[in-house]
Scaffold this motif. Structure first.
Motif, PDB file in Angstrom:
ATOM      1  N   GLN A 138      52.917   5.732  76.776  1.00  0.00           N
ATOM      2  CA  GLN A 138      53.332   7.101  77.053  1.00  0.00           C
ATOM      3  C   GLN A 138      52.181   8.025  76.655  1.00  0.00           C
ATOM      4  OE1 GLN A 138      56.307   8.091  78.485  1.00  0.00           O
ATOM      5  NE2 GLN A 138      56.571   5.907  78.827  1.00  0.00           N
ATOM      6  N   GLU A 139      52.065   9.151  77.323  1.00  0.00           N
ATOM      7  CA  GLU A 139      50.956  10.069  77.059  1.00  0.00           C
ATOM      8  C   GLU A 139      50.868  10.510  75.589  1.00  0.00           C
ATOM      9  OE1 GLU A 139      48.765  13.904  79.051  1.00  0.00           O
ATOM     10  OE2 GLU A 139      50.946  13.800  79.165  1.00  0.00           O
ATOM     11  N   PRO A 140      51.975  10.879  74.923  1.00  0.00           N
ATOM     12  CA  PRO A 140      51.840  11.276  73.519  1.00  0.00           C
ATOM     13  C   PRO A 140      51.265  10.168  72.645  1.00  0.00           C
ATOM     14  CG  PRO A 140      53.933  12.036  74.386  1.00  0.00           C
ATOM     15  CD  PRO A 140      53.334  11.109  75.430  1.00  0.00           C
ATOM     16  N   THR A 141      51.675   8.930  72.893  1.00  0.00           N
ATOM     17  CA  THR A 141      51.139   7.797  72.127  1.00  0.00           C
ATOM     18  C   THR A 141      49.642   7.667  72.365  1.00  0.00           C
ATOM     19  OG1 THR A 141      53.236   6.611  72.204  1.00  0.00           O
ATOM     20  CG2 THR A 141      51.247   5.285  71.828  1.00  0.00           C
ATOM     21  N   PHE A 142      49.240   7.744  73.622  1.00  0.00           N
ATOM     22  CA  PHE A 142      47.823   7.666  73.974  1.00  0.00           C
ATOM     23  C   PHE A 142      47.038   8.762  73.256  1.00  0.00           C
ATOM     24  CE2 PHE A 142      44.275   8.912  76.749  1.00  0.00           C
ATOM     25  CZ  PHE A 142      43.609   7.701  76.868  1.00  0.00           C
ATOM     26  N   LEU A 143      47.554   9.969  73.244  1.00  0.00           N
ATOM     27  CA  LEU A 143      46.859  11.089  72.622  1.00  0.00           C
ATOM     28  C   LEU A 143      46.811  10.970  71.096  1.00  0.00           C
ATOM     29  CD1 LEU A 143      48.226  13.934  74.909  1.00  0.00           C
ATOM     30  CD2 LEU A 143      45.882  12.997  74.884  1.00  0.00           C
ATOM     31  N   ILE A 144      47.879  10.470  70.486  1.00  0.00           N
ATOM     32  CA  ILE A 144      47.892  10.256  69.031  1.00  0.00           C
ATOM     33  C   ILE A 144      46.830   9.223  68.663  1.00  0.00           C
ATOM     34  CG2 ILE A 144      49.222   9.309  67.098  1.00  0.00           C
ATOM     35  CD1 ILE A 144      51.735  10.590  68.493  1.00  0.00           C
ATOM     36  N   LEU A 145      46.798   8.108  69.384  1.00  0.00           N
ATOM     37  CA  LEU A 145      45.799   7.070  69.092  1.00  0.00           C
ATOM     38  C   LEU A 145      44.388   7.598  69.360  1.00  0.00           C
ATOM     39  CD1 LEU A 145      47.532   3.839  70.470  1.00  0.00           C
ATOM     40  CD2 LEU A 145      47.459   4.687  68.113  1.00  0.00           C
ATOM     41  N   THR A 146      44.229   8.394  70.405  1.00  0.00           N
ATOM     42  CA  THR A 146      42.928   8.994  70.702  1.00  0.00           C
ATOM     43  C   THR A 146      42.497   9.913  69.566  1.00  0.00           C
ATOM     44  OG1 THR A 146      43.298   8.850  73.076  1.00  0.00           O
ATOM     45  CG2 THR A 146      41.651  10.437  72.345  1.00  0.00           C
TER      46      THR A 146
ATOM     47  N   ILE B 170      46.673  15.813  63.327  1.00  0.00           N
ATOM     48  CA  ILE B 170      46.955  15.067  64.564  1.00  0.00           C
ATOM     49  C   ILE B 170      47.582  16.000  65.602  1.00  0.00           C
ATOM     50  CG2 ILE B 170      48.314  13.197  65.603  1.00  0.00           C
ATOM     51  CD1 ILE B 170      48.060  11.749  62.836  1.00  0.00           C
ATOM     52  N   ILE B 171      48.545  16.813  65.170  1.00  0.00           N
ATOM     53  CA  ILE B 171      49.195  17.755  66.088  1.00  0.00           C
ATOM     54  C   ILE B 171      48.159  18.682  66.712  1.00  0.00           C
ATOM     55  CG2 ILE B 171      50.725  19.777  66.170  1.00  0.00           C
ATOM     56  CD1 ILE B 171      52.556  18.270  64.170  1.00  0.00           C
ATOM     57  N   ALA B 172      47.270  19.217  65.885  1.00  0.00           N
ATOM     58  CA  ALA B 172      46.241  20.140  66.376  1.00  0.00           C
ATOM     59  C   ALA B 172      45.250  19.433  67.294  1.00  0.00           C
ATOM     60  CB  ALA B 172      45.506  20.784  65.198  1.00  0.00           C
ATOM     61  N   ASP B 173      44.871  18.197  66.944  1.00  0.00           N
ATOM     62  CA  ASP B 173      43.909  17.448  67.757  1.00  0.00           C
ATOM     63  C   ASP B 173      44.510  17.072  69.109  1.00  0.00           C
ATOM     64  OD1 ASP B 173      41.363  16.432  68.189  1.00  0.00           O
ATOM     65  OD2 ASP B 173      41.679  14.625  66.993  1.00  0.00           O
ATOM     66  N   VAL B 174      45.766  16.650  69.120  1.00  0.00           N
ATOM     67  CA  VAL B 174      46.443  16.310  70.379  1.00  0.00           C
ATOM     68  C   VAL B 174      46.504  17.545  71.275  1.00  0.00           C
ATOM     69  CG1 VAL B 174      48.711  15.750  71.373  1.00  0.00           C
ATOM     70  CG2 VAL B 174      47.729  14.302  69.574  1.00  0.00           C
ATOM     71  N   LEU B 175      46.794  18.698  70.703  1.00  0.00           N
ATOM     72  CA  LEU B 175      46.828  19.933  71.473  1.00  0.00           C
ATOM     73  C   LEU B 175      45.455  20.202  72.096  1.00  0.00           C
ATOM     74  CD1 LEU B 175      48.640  22.333  72.259  1.00  0.00           C
ATOM     75  CD2 LEU B 175      47.829  23.478  70.183  1.00  0.00           C
ATOM     76  N   ARG B 176      44.402  20.014  71.317  1.00  0.00           N
ATOM     77  CA  ARG B 176      43.024  20.235  71.780  1.00  0.00           C
ATOM     78  C   ARG B 176      42.637  19.213  72.860  1.00  0.00           C
ATOM     79  NH1 ARG B 176      41.325  21.300  67.180  1.00  0.00           N
ATOM     80  NH2 ARG B 176      41.160  19.182  66.431  1.00  0.00           N
ATOM     81  N   ILE B 177      42.893  17.940  72.597  1.00  0.00           N
ATOM     82  CA  ILE B 177      42.540  16.865  73.534  1.00  0.00           C
ATOM     83  C   ILE B 177      43.236  17.062  74.882  1.00  0.00           C
ATOM     84  CG2 ILE B 177      42.795  14.385  74.016  1.00  0.00           C
ATOM     85  CD1 ILE B 177      42.630  13.965  70.934  1.00  0.00           C
TER      86      ILE B 177
ATOM     87  N   GLY C 261      44.090  19.745  76.319  1.00  0.00           N
ATOM     88  CA  GLY C 261      43.854  21.042  76.943  1.00  0.00           C
ATOM     89  C   GLY C 261      45.039  21.982  76.734  1.00  0.00           C
ATOM     90  N   GLU C 262      45.674  21.842  75.585  1.00  0.00           N
ATOM     91  CA  GLU C 262      46.840  22.642  75.177  1.00  0.00           C
ATOM     92  C   GLU C 262      48.072  22.402  76.043  1.00  0.00           C
ATOM     93  OE1 GLU C 262      46.038  26.704  74.194  1.00  0.00           O
ATOM     94  OE2 GLU C 262      44.272  26.159  73.022  1.00  0.00           O
ATOM     95  N   ARG C 263      48.125  21.239  76.677  1.00  0.00           N
ATOM     96  CA  ARG C 263      49.272  20.856  77.498  1.00  0.00           C
ATOM     97  C   ARG C 263      50.356  20.163  76.681  1.00  0.00           C
ATOM     98  NH1 ARG C 263      49.857  16.944  80.309  1.00  0.00           N
ATOM     99  NH2 ARG C 263      47.940  15.909  79.762  1.00  0.00           N
ATOM    100  N   VAL C 264      49.938  19.343  75.701  1.00  0.00           N
ATOM    101  CA  VAL C 264      50.898  18.552  74.927  1.00  0.00           C
ATOM    102  C   VAL C 264      51.003  19.130  73.522  1.00  0.00           C
ATOM    103  CG1 VAL C 264      51.450  16.263  74.007  1.00  0.00           C
ATOM    104  CG2 VAL C 264      50.414  16.484  76.281  1.00  0.00           C
ATOM    105  N   ARG C 265      52.196  19.651  73.218  1.00  0.00           N
ATOM    106  CA  ARG C 265      52.474  20.237  71.900  1.00  0.00           C
ATOM    107  C   ARG C 265      53.500  19.348  71.214  1.00  0.00           C
ATOM    108  NH1 ARG C 265      50.578  25.533  71.823  1.00  0.00           N
ATOM    109  NH2 ARG C 265      50.024  26.286  73.902  1.00  0.00           N
ATOM    110  N   LEU C 266      53.027  18.564  70.264  1.00  0.00           N
ATOM    111  CA  LEU C 266      53.929  17.666  69.541  1.00  0.00           C
ATOM    112  C   LEU C 266      54.678  18.440  68.462  1.00  0.00           C
ATOM    113  CD1 LEU C 266      51.625  14.565  68.947  1.00  0.00           C
ATOM    114  CD2 LEU C 266      53.433  14.808  70.643  1.00  0.00           C
ATOM    115  N   ARG C 267      55.953  18.205  68.374  1.00  0.00           N
ATOM    116  CA  ARG C 267      56.745  18.750  67.270  1.00  0.00           C
ATOM    117  C   ARG C 267      56.626  17.770  66.110  1.00  0.00           C
ATOM    118  NH1 ARG C 267      60.223  22.812  68.981  1.00  0.00           N
ATOM    119  NH2 ARG C 267      60.512  22.921  71.243  1.00  0.00           N
ATOM    120  N   ALA C 268      56.787  18.294  64.901  1.00  0.00           N
ATOM    121  CA  ALA C 268      56.631  17.447  63.705  1.00  0.00           C
ATOM    122  C   ALA C 268      57.569  16.245  63.748  1.00  0.00           C
ATOM    123  CB  ALA C 268      56.851  18.270  62.442  1.00  0.00           C
ATOM    124  N   GLY C 269      58.828  16.455  64.113  1.00  0.00           N
ATOM    125  CA  GLY C 269      59.785  15.347  64.149  1.00  0.00           C
ATOM    126  C   GLY C 269      59.376  14.270  65.149  1.00  0.00           C
ATOM    127  N   THR C 270      58.891  14.701  66.300  1.00  0.00           N
ATOM    128  CA  THR C 270      58.425  13.770  67.327  1.00  0.00           C
ATOM    129  C   THR C 270      57.214  12.998  66.825  1.00  0.00           C
ATOM    130  OG1 THR C 270      59.201  15.253  69.071  1.00  0.00           O
ATOM    131  CG2 THR C 270      57.554  13.598  69.700  1.00  0.00           C
TER     132      THR C 270
END
Length: 112
Positions: free
Chosen positions: A7-15, A27-34, A36-45
């Motif tokens: 899944q894309e969030p998993t890919f982005l977290i590992l990236t 990690i939340i901030a890096d995923v947002l940056r990677i 292009g500010e499309r994926v905003r992870l919530r803390a619980g997720t």
């Protein structure tokens, strides 16, 4: 070996963790940056994903520190996690190459 796609969030977290150990907010901030500010992870997720990835052996806890009276846990990519991320990169690249090739052929043929 037949590994299902990530899944894309998993890919982005590992990236994000491929760059080095990070804590949850990093990690939340890096995923947002990677993304292009499309994926905003919530803390619980994020923390549910981190627990699952840890259970799968793809990440591990690197250490912990206390910041403002709260524990900040750092996570790192494991060797197995790096291998799975690399496999996913290769899979995505192959699909992207096929799509690009077909689009070039379509454009060269003048198809609408």
């Amino acid at each position: 070996m037949n590994i299902r796609s990530m899944q894309e969030p998993t890919f982005l977290i590992l990236t994000a963790l491929a760059a080095g150990p990070q804590h949850g907010y990093g990690i939340i901030a890096d995923v947002l940056r990677i993304s292009g500010e499309r994926v905003r992870l919530r803390a619980g997720t994020l923390y549910a994903a981190l627990e699952r990835l840890s259970d799968e052996g793809l990440i591990a806890v690197e250490g912990e520190e206390i910041v403002d009276g709260r524990a900040r846990r750092y996570y790192r990519l494991t060797a197995e996690g790096a291998t799975r991320l690399s496999t996913e990169v290769d899979r995505l690249r192959a699909h992207a190459d096929t799509a690009a090739s077909r689009l070039r052929a379509r454009m060269a043929g003048g198809a609408a």
